[in-house]
Design a protein around this motif. Sequence first.
Motif, PDB file in Angstrom:
ATOM      1  N   LEU A 324     112.357 139.816  -8.584  1.00  0.00           N
ATOM      2  CA  LEU A 324     110.978 140.004  -8.134  1.00  0.00           C
ATOM      3  C   LEU A 324     110.813 141.372  -7.487  1.00  0.00           C
ATOM      4  O   LEU A 324     109.783 142.041  -7.663  1.00  0.00           O
ATOM      5  N   VAL A 325     111.817 141.804  -6.744  1.00  0.00           N
ATOM      6  CA  VAL A 325     111.780 143.122  -6.116  1.00  0.00           C
ATOM      7  C   VAL A 325     111.738 144.218  -7.177  1.00  0.00           C
ATOM      8  O   VAL A 325     110.954 145.170  -7.082  1.00  0.00           O
ATOM      9  N   GLY A 384     102.869 128.268 -14.812  1.00  0.00           N
ATOM     10  CA  GLY A 384     103.855 128.822 -13.903  1.00  0.00           C
ATOM     11  C   GLY A 384     103.620 130.304 -13.716  1.00  0.00           C
ATOM     12  O   GLY A 384     103.110 130.996 -14.607  1.00  0.00           O
ATOM     13  N   MET A 385     103.986 130.817 -12.545  1.00  0.00           N
ATOM     14  CA  MET A 385     103.674 132.208 -12.212  1.00  0.00           C
ATOM     15  C   MET A 385     104.515 133.205 -13.009  1.00  0.00           C
ATOM     16  O   MET A 385     104.070 134.312 -13.290  1.00  0.00           O
ATOM     17  N   LYS A 386     105.726 132.816 -13.369  1.00  0.00           N
ATOM     18  CA  LYS A 386     106.585 133.714 -14.148  1.00  0.00           C
ATOM     19  C   LYS A 386     105.936 134.056 -15.491  1.00  0.00           C
ATOM     20  O   LYS A 386     105.837 135.236 -15.863  1.00  0.00           O
ATOM     21  N   LYS A 387     105.484 133.045 -16.215  1.00  0.00           N
ATOM     22  CA  LYS A 387     104.874 133.281 -17.514  1.00  0.00           C
ATOM     23  C   LYS A 387     103.578 134.066 -17.378  1.00  0.00           C
ATOM     24  O   LYS A 387     103.280 134.949 -18.205  1.00  0.00           O
ATOM     25  N   ALA A 388     102.811 133.777 -16.337  1.00  0.00           N
ATOM     26  CA  ALA A 388     101.537 134.458 -16.139  1.00  0.00           C
ATOM     27  C   ALA A 388     101.730 135.958 -15.934  1.00  0.00           C
ATOM     28  O   ALA A 388     100.973 136.775 -16.472  1.00  0.00           O
ATOM     29  N   ILE A 389     102.742 136.339 -15.157  1.00  0.00           N
ATOM     30  CA  ILE A 389     102.942 137.763 -14.888  1.00  0.00           C
ATOM     31  C   ILE A 389     103.422 138.502 -16.135  1.00  0.00           C
ATOM     32  O   ILE A 389     103.075 139.665 -16.361  1.00  0.00           O
ATOM     33  N   PRO A 447     102.558 134.902  -3.670  1.00  0.00           N
ATOM     34  CA  PRO A 447     103.053 133.523  -3.676  1.00  0.00           C
ATOM     35  C   PRO A 447     104.425 133.378  -4.331  1.00  0.00           C
ATOM     36  O   PRO A 447     105.153 132.425  -4.040  1.00  0.00           O
ATOM     37  N   MET A 448     104.800 134.308  -5.200  1.00  0.00           N
ATOM     38  CA  MET A 448     106.137 134.256  -5.799  1.00  0.00           C
ATOM     39  C   MET A 448     107.216 134.525  -4.749  1.00  0.00           C
ATOM     40  O   MET A 448     108.351 134.037  -4.861  1.00  0.00           O
ATOM     41  N   ILE A 449     106.889 135.299  -3.700  1.00  0.00           N
ATOM     42  CA  ILE A 449     107.837 135.520  -2.600  1.00  0.00           C
ATOM     43  C   ILE A 449     108.111 134.196  -1.888  1.00  0.00           C
ATOM     44  O   ILE A 449     109.249 133.898  -1.508  1.00  0.00           O
ATOM     45  N   ALA A 450     107.067 133.385  -1.697  1.00  0.00           N
ATOM     46  CA  ALA A 450     107.249 132.068  -1.076  1.00  0.00           C
ATOM     47  C   ALA A 450     108.155 131.194  -1.932  1.00  0.00           C
ATOM     48  O   ALA A 450     108.986 130.432  -1.411  1.00  0.00           O
TER      49      ALA A 450
END
Length: 559
Positions: A324-325, A384-389, A447-450
């Motif tokens: 993520l970083v 899911g947020m991974k696919k969205a990004i 929210p991905m950090i959470a």
Amino acid sequence: MDKRKLAIEVLENLGGSSNVKTCQLYATGIIVEVNDLKKVNEGKLQENEEIIEVEIKDRIYLVTGTEAADVYDAFIKEAGINNESEIYNRAKIWQIGLFSLNNTATNFYMFLTGFITYYCVGVAGLLTAVVGIILTGMRIFDGITDPIIGFLIDKTDGKFGKFRPFMVLGNVIMILATFVMLQTTHLVPEGLRYLYFIFIYGIYIVGYTFQTACTKAGQACLTNDPKQRPIFSMFDGVFVTVMFMGLQIIVSNVLIPMTGGFNQQFFNLAWVMTVLCSAVLTLLAIIGIWKKDRTEFFGTGIAQKIKFKEYWDVIKNNRAIQMLVVSASTDKLAMTIGQNAILTTILYGILVGNYALSGQISLITLLPTLFLGLWGMNFSRKTGMKKAIVVASWLGIIVTAGMALFVYVVDMGAVSLSSLNMITIIFILFLIVRGAVNNVSGNIVIPMIADCADYETYRTGRYVPGMMGTLFSFVDKIISSFATTVITLSLAFIGYANTLPQIGDPVTNTIKTFYVVMAFGVPILGLVCNVIAMKFYPLSREKMIEVQTKIREIKEQNI
């Protein structure tokens, strides 16, 4: 695969909804606990071609493949099971909405300091290239302070909670530091002016980090429901987009005409507006997190002693935060360069030849950009947020490349709202679509950090949202700190060593090429890094359900 049809068939062969007790999702299938195993028709389950493997022990294990999450959703809906109240700490929608205003509150100061180069050069009389280097150094200092402040947040668990004290203190520090910086730097003797500015700006950074760290870390206690966390980005995307567009309208159509440029009067009025708006939004954000800022909502539900040396283990072994970083910091560097206030001046004040249009066009694109962005955020709740990004990044690459070609080839001086033409229409459409995809890929990171913080709790039992959020910020700020330096040194290289591009400067091939490379070429590189990093990011939708289920089990053991 027809998920609903499969769910109905499985439910029937498990003895109906009355026989189903619980259902859990894991990476490639579902685990069902029934009241009476004798009612289960194992033969029919084995015959179903959509089920890869069936194993019956004390519970029924059904392997359904990579679409397990969709099968799970369909099954619990048909069976009438509500697992969310058992697995998740859920927030009310208004709590998420109010807390998201904390990010808007700090972005008011980000917008204000986005013009700091104009203050330093135009009002305080500092050199452009030197200011760029100073701001880069201060951004690095900003990153270094992050882990320390994150550690302080993780160690805090008092009467007023973990996050609220830092939100209040951070806002107060920013109020005082920006006032002193903008009112006194130009009055200091020239020989001390650089050092004085560095000192005051450093104090401002500490306050800024106090409050921004809470935006990233606070979501871990607000809600852990994978379907709710993207809602933060939906609110945040709306609020921040409205804020930036609204402020650009105010600057271009009110403050600049009123003050005559980026002078002391401009900064006086901009400071008052920033302080009042940010303070009100901070208060609302505190109300939003008030009932969740308690020990029972922190990780495993018990107080923990965190040591600073544990940072290394997180950096070394938490693959989620690593990727993520990489994704967010490279994207942030690119976007920070691409959205620099100097580039806005070049686009509207030089290429288009009408700076006031920046605010007017922002107003036109506001609602369409928001609606498309919200659609993208809602897409992340389902996939899911991974696919969205990943999807947003690919769309961003395509749209940004098209816009770069458009701006370079056409005469941007033809852009006009008084005599609407095809160039203006195409330009506005590009702005809308690009703004929407950038909102998704940029805003969904918080929210991905959470999620990464919860993954650390799942992995080691540690609840370190402050550490997780500020470790992210540390690398993000170190890398993105080079944005101002890249802009100012590049400007110096093309002839702007002692001044900056001004409204009304003549259009040249040099300034046009500079704009296209910085505003479009660099952001494309950032989006490519997004796609690559997400290949190795482990927190899919299915994995996050597994993570939250395990955390709930740990909490139940601690009660």
